[in-house]
Scaffold this motif. Structure first.
Motif, PDB file in Angstrom:
ATOM      1  N   VAL A  74       0.601  -1.213  -0.068  1.00  0.00           N
ATOM      2  CA  VAL A  74      -0.066   0.095   0.011  1.00  0.00           C
ATOM      3  C   VAL A  74       0.776   1.302   0.134  1.00  0.00           C
ATOM      4  O   VAL A  74       0.450   2.304  -0.995  1.00  0.00           O
ATOM      5  N   VAL A  75       1.910   1.234   0.924  1.00  0.00           N
ATOM      6  CA  VAL A  75       2.894   2.527   0.776  1.00  0.00           C
ATOM      7  C   VAL A  75       3.503   2.558  -0.573  1.00  0.00           C
ATOM      8  O   VAL A  75       3.624   3.585  -0.896  1.00  0.00           O
ATOM      9  N   ALA A  76       3.879   1.527  -1.153  1.00  0.00           N
ATOM     10  CA  ALA A  76       4.524   1.429  -2.525  1.00  0.00           C
ATOM     11  C   ALA A  76       3.712   2.169  -3.575  1.00  0.00           C
ATOM     12  O   ALA A  76       3.934   3.111  -4.326  1.00  0.00           O
ATOM     13  N   ALA A  77       2.371   1.777  -3.572  1.00  0.00           N
ATOM     14  CA  ALA A  77       1.289   2.066  -4.273  1.00  0.00           C
ATOM     15  C   ALA A  77       0.944   3.628  -4.258  1.00  0.00           C
ATOM     16  O   ALA A  77       1.057   4.167  -5.406  1.00  0.00           O
ATOM     17  N   ARG A  78       0.918   4.107  -3.042  1.00  0.00           N
ATOM     18  CA  ARG A  78       0.581   5.725  -2.872  1.00  0.00           C
ATOM     19  C   ARG A  78       1.733   6.289  -3.153  1.00  0.00           C
ATOM     20  O   ARG A  78       1.369   7.340  -3.598  1.00  0.00           O
ATOM     21  N   SER A  79       2.952   5.885  -2.897  1.00  0.00           N
ATOM     22  CA  SER A  79       3.958   6.623  -3.136  1.00  0.00           C
ATOM     23  C   SER A  79       4.178   6.653  -4.733  1.00  0.00           C
ATOM     24  O   SER A  79       4.553   7.828  -5.280  1.00  0.00           O
ATOM     25  N   LEU A  80       3.692   5.755  -5.534  1.00  0.00           N
ATOM     26  CA  LEU A  80       4.152   5.640  -6.925  1.00  0.00           C
ATOM     27  C   LEU A  80       2.949   6.622  -7.444  1.00  0.00           C
ATOM     28  O   LEU A  80       3.404   7.422  -8.496  1.00  0.00           O
ATOM     29  N   THR A  81       1.794   6.929  -7.150  1.00  0.00           N
ATOM     30  CA  THR A  81       0.901   7.739  -7.314  1.00  0.00           C
ATOM     31  C   THR A  81       1.547   9.192  -7.243  1.00  0.00           C
ATOM     32  O   THR A  81       1.139   9.886  -8.212  1.00  0.00           O
ATOM     33  N   CYS A  82       1.892   9.380  -6.077  1.00  0.00           N
ATOM     34  CA  CYS A  82       2.357  10.827  -5.588  1.00  0.00           C
ATOM     35  C   CYS A  82       3.441  11.232  -6.686  1.00  0.00           C
ATOM     36  O   CYS A  82       3.511  12.568  -6.862  1.00  0.00           O
ATOM     37  N   ILE A  83       4.392  10.272  -6.562  1.00  0.00           N
ATOM     38  CA  ILE A  83       5.532  10.571  -7.823  1.00  0.00           C
ATOM     39  C   ILE A  83       5.040  10.970  -9.049  1.00  0.00           C
ATOM     40  O   ILE A  83       5.433  12.090  -9.574  1.00  0.00           O
ATOM     41  N   GLY A  84       4.194  10.023  -9.614  1.00  0.00           N
ATOM     42  CA  GLY A  84       3.604  10.521 -10.795  1.00  0.00           C
ATOM     43  C   GLY A  84       2.934  11.722 -10.839  1.00  0.00           C
ATOM     44  O   GLY A  84       3.167  12.596 -11.959  1.00  0.00           O
ATOM     45  N   LEU A  85       2.255  12.130 -10.050  1.00  0.00           N
ATOM     46  CA  LEU A  85       1.222  13.472 -10.045  1.00  0.00           C
ATOM     47  C   LEU A  85       2.436  14.668  -9.836  1.00  0.00           C
ATOM     48  O   LEU A  85       2.075  15.834 -10.502  1.00  0.00           O
ATOM     49  N   LEU A  86       3.296  14.327  -9.017  1.00  0.00           N
ATOM     50  CA  LEU A  86       4.519  15.292  -8.971  1.00  0.00           C
ATOM     51  C   LEU A  86       5.049  15.613 -10.069  1.00  0.00           C
ATOM     52  O   LEU A  86       5.321  16.885 -10.444  1.00  0.00           O
ATOM     53  N   VAL A  87       5.407  14.611 -10.840  1.00  0.00           N
ATOM     54  CA  VAL A  87       5.964  14.809 -12.219  1.00  0.00           C
ATOM     55  C   VAL A  87       5.080  15.480 -13.188  1.00  0.00           C
ATOM     56  O   VAL A  87       5.596  16.464 -13.964  1.00  0.00           O
ATOM     57  N   GLY A  88       3.881  15.273 -13.071  1.00  0.00           N
ATOM     58  CA  GLY A  88       2.913  15.891 -14.018  1.00  0.00           C
ATOM     59  C   GLY A  88       2.700  17.447 -13.585  1.00  0.00           C
ATOM     60  O   GLY A  88       2.810  18.436 -14.464  1.00  0.00           O
ATOM     61  N   LEU A  89       2.754  17.791 -12.290  1.00  0.00           N
ATOM     62  CA  LEU A  89       2.790  19.418 -12.030  1.00  0.00           C
ATOM     63  C   LEU A  89       4.235  19.940 -12.222  1.00  0.00           C
ATOM     64  O   LEU A  89       3.906  21.079 -12.779  1.00  0.00           O
ATOM     65  N   ALA A  90       5.147  19.375 -12.287  1.00  0.00           N
ATOM     66  CA  ALA A  90       6.353  19.819 -12.593  1.00  0.00           C
ATOM     67  C   ALA A  90       6.347  20.092 -13.869  1.00  0.00           C
ATOM     68  O   ALA A  90       6.639  21.143 -14.640  1.00  0.00           O
ATOM     69  N   LEU A  91       5.892  19.216 -15.093  1.00  0.00           N
ATOM     70  CA  LEU A  91       5.753  19.437 -16.287  1.00  0.00           C
ATOM     71  C   LEU A  91       4.934  20.517 -16.615  1.00  0.00           C
ATOM     72  O   LEU A  91       5.140  21.556 -17.528  1.00  0.00           O
TER      73      LEU A  91
END
Length: 415
Positions: A295-312
């Protein structure tokens, strides 16, 4: 004498607990996948026929839309009640009753001659929602904990594919045979599920021996558990992130596609496709890892993906895949999260597994909708992509916080 009475009482309690958690015969995985898929298929399969249903009954389209919104509400209520009933009366009788009601209600929808009768039977169709919770509980009771998380992943694949294929299947039936054929097809699918479950669900007629629990007392036990809240809040925020995406994506990028609904639909399908991928990965690999770690890995993956999207987006990148690519991690993360989190919810009280998963499902639907409504208040046309990513990342971070809390609780409990 007192010691003998205490020992006898202890043995009685152990016997009742054993009866409450006694294993039931394991049905084939494909049967459980069918139950999971059938619980959500009626929501989407009839969407292409709504306008023709309205024309048949000379009803306002807004009234016909109650067949969608009302079905979702009654499905949530069904899951809330059916899970608790399955703890008391057994998985098999509740599943068979729910499917039987669904079959009769589907036939009633097909035979309706006025809008009131149609909506009544449409609401009764929501009884099939019980099968989602029951399929999860059966998978848990017939497997070890890690194996159950793996099975949940495969169930989630069926649960995700059904809404994708449902509108296409329903549209074809409606075009060639009329809208009533959609409900006849649902009745046939229900009859097939009923036949399979009658043969393969071999659990006892009653699940609990000894004193019967008050439903409200069972809910209080679960709501008093920190583990239950941690995993449920994780699921609520995970689904809330997805709902915010569904509501905000058309506003954020609709103009970039020159108003093409087809292209928008195809790109938005990347997120459900991500959910299917995440669920499949859970089915293949979840049994190798601790529930909390998944669960922690899954939620971290989502946050990383959205953080990349925000940065772009803040960097001025406007390519369409720079939006939908990062958003795909919402689906992947949810596909990984839901099976493991449901396992955690059911681990709170082994003898209240059905109640737990039903309550969590109802809270997930209501909480996700509430988060979506609140998130929608902050959306605006100006800087819509950045704002949307910021909202989704905030909600996803809350899900990660709940996942970390759940993992810590699990670790302390095991120690």
């Amino acid at each position: 004498m007192t010691g003998d009475n205490a020992a006898q009482t202890s043995r009685s309690q152990m016997t009742a607990a054993s009866a409450a958690t006694s294993p039931i015969a394991a049905p084939r995985l494909i049967t459980l996948i069918l139950l999971s898929a059938l619980s959500v298929l009626p929501v989407n399969m009839t969407l292409p026929a709504l306008s023709n249903i309205a024309a048949t009954f000379h009803a306002d389209l807004a009234l016909i839309n109650l067949s969608v919104a009302g079905f979702a509400i009654f499905s949530a209520l069904t899951e809330l009640v059916a899970g608790a009933m399955s703890d008391r009366y057994g998985r098999r009788p509740v599943a068979l009753a729910a499917i039987s009601i669904f079959v009769l209600a589907s036939l009633g929808c097909a035979a309706s001659n006025d809008i009131g009768t149609f909506l009544l039977f449409r609401m009764l169709q929501a009884a099939i929602g019980a099968c989602f919770s029951i399929s999860l509980v059966i998978a848990r009771e017939t497997s070890g904990e890690r194996e159950a998380a793996s099975k949940f992943g495969y169930l989630a694949v069926g649960w995700a594919i059904a809404p994708l294929l449902g509108p296409t299947f329903g549209g074809l039936l409606e075009e060639f045979f009329g809208w009533r054929a959609c409900f006849l097809a649902l009745a046939l699918l229900g009859a097939a599920a009923l036949a399979l479950c009658s043969r393969e669900l071999k659990g006892p007629a009653t699940r609990v021996s000894g004193p019967r629990r008050n439903y409200l007392a069972s809910y209080r036990q679960l709501l008093g558990s920190a583990r239950f809240w941690a995993y449920t809040l994780c699921m609520i925020c995970s689904m809330g992130t997805f709902y915010v995406f569904l509501g905000g994506a058309p506003l954020a990028v609709g103009n970039s596609l020159n108003g093409s609904s087809t292209q928008l639909g195809l790109y938005m399908g990347m997120v459900p496709a991500g959910f299917i991928l995440g669920s499949y990965l859970t089915g293949r690999y979840a049994s190798r890892f601790q529930r909390g770690s998944v669960v922690v890995a899954a939620r971290s993956l989502t946050c990383i993906g959205l953080l990349v999207g925000l940065a772009l987006s803040m960097s001025g990148v406007t390519y369409i895949l720079a939006f939908f690519g990062p958003c795909m991690f919402i689906g992947i993360g949810n596909g990984l999260t839901m099976p493991a989190a449901n396992t955690g919810v059911m681990a709170v009280r082994a003898n209240l597994a059905g109640t737990a998963v039903g309550l969590a499902a109802a809270m997930r639907i209501a909480g996700g909708a509430l988060i979506s409504s609140i998130g929608g208040l902050f959306l605006a046309e100006q800087h819509a992509v950045q704002v949307l990513f910021g909202i989704m990342l905030t909600i996803a971070s809350l899900a990660l916080s709940a996942a970390l809390a759940a993992a810590i609780i699990d670790r302390r409990t095991s120690e």
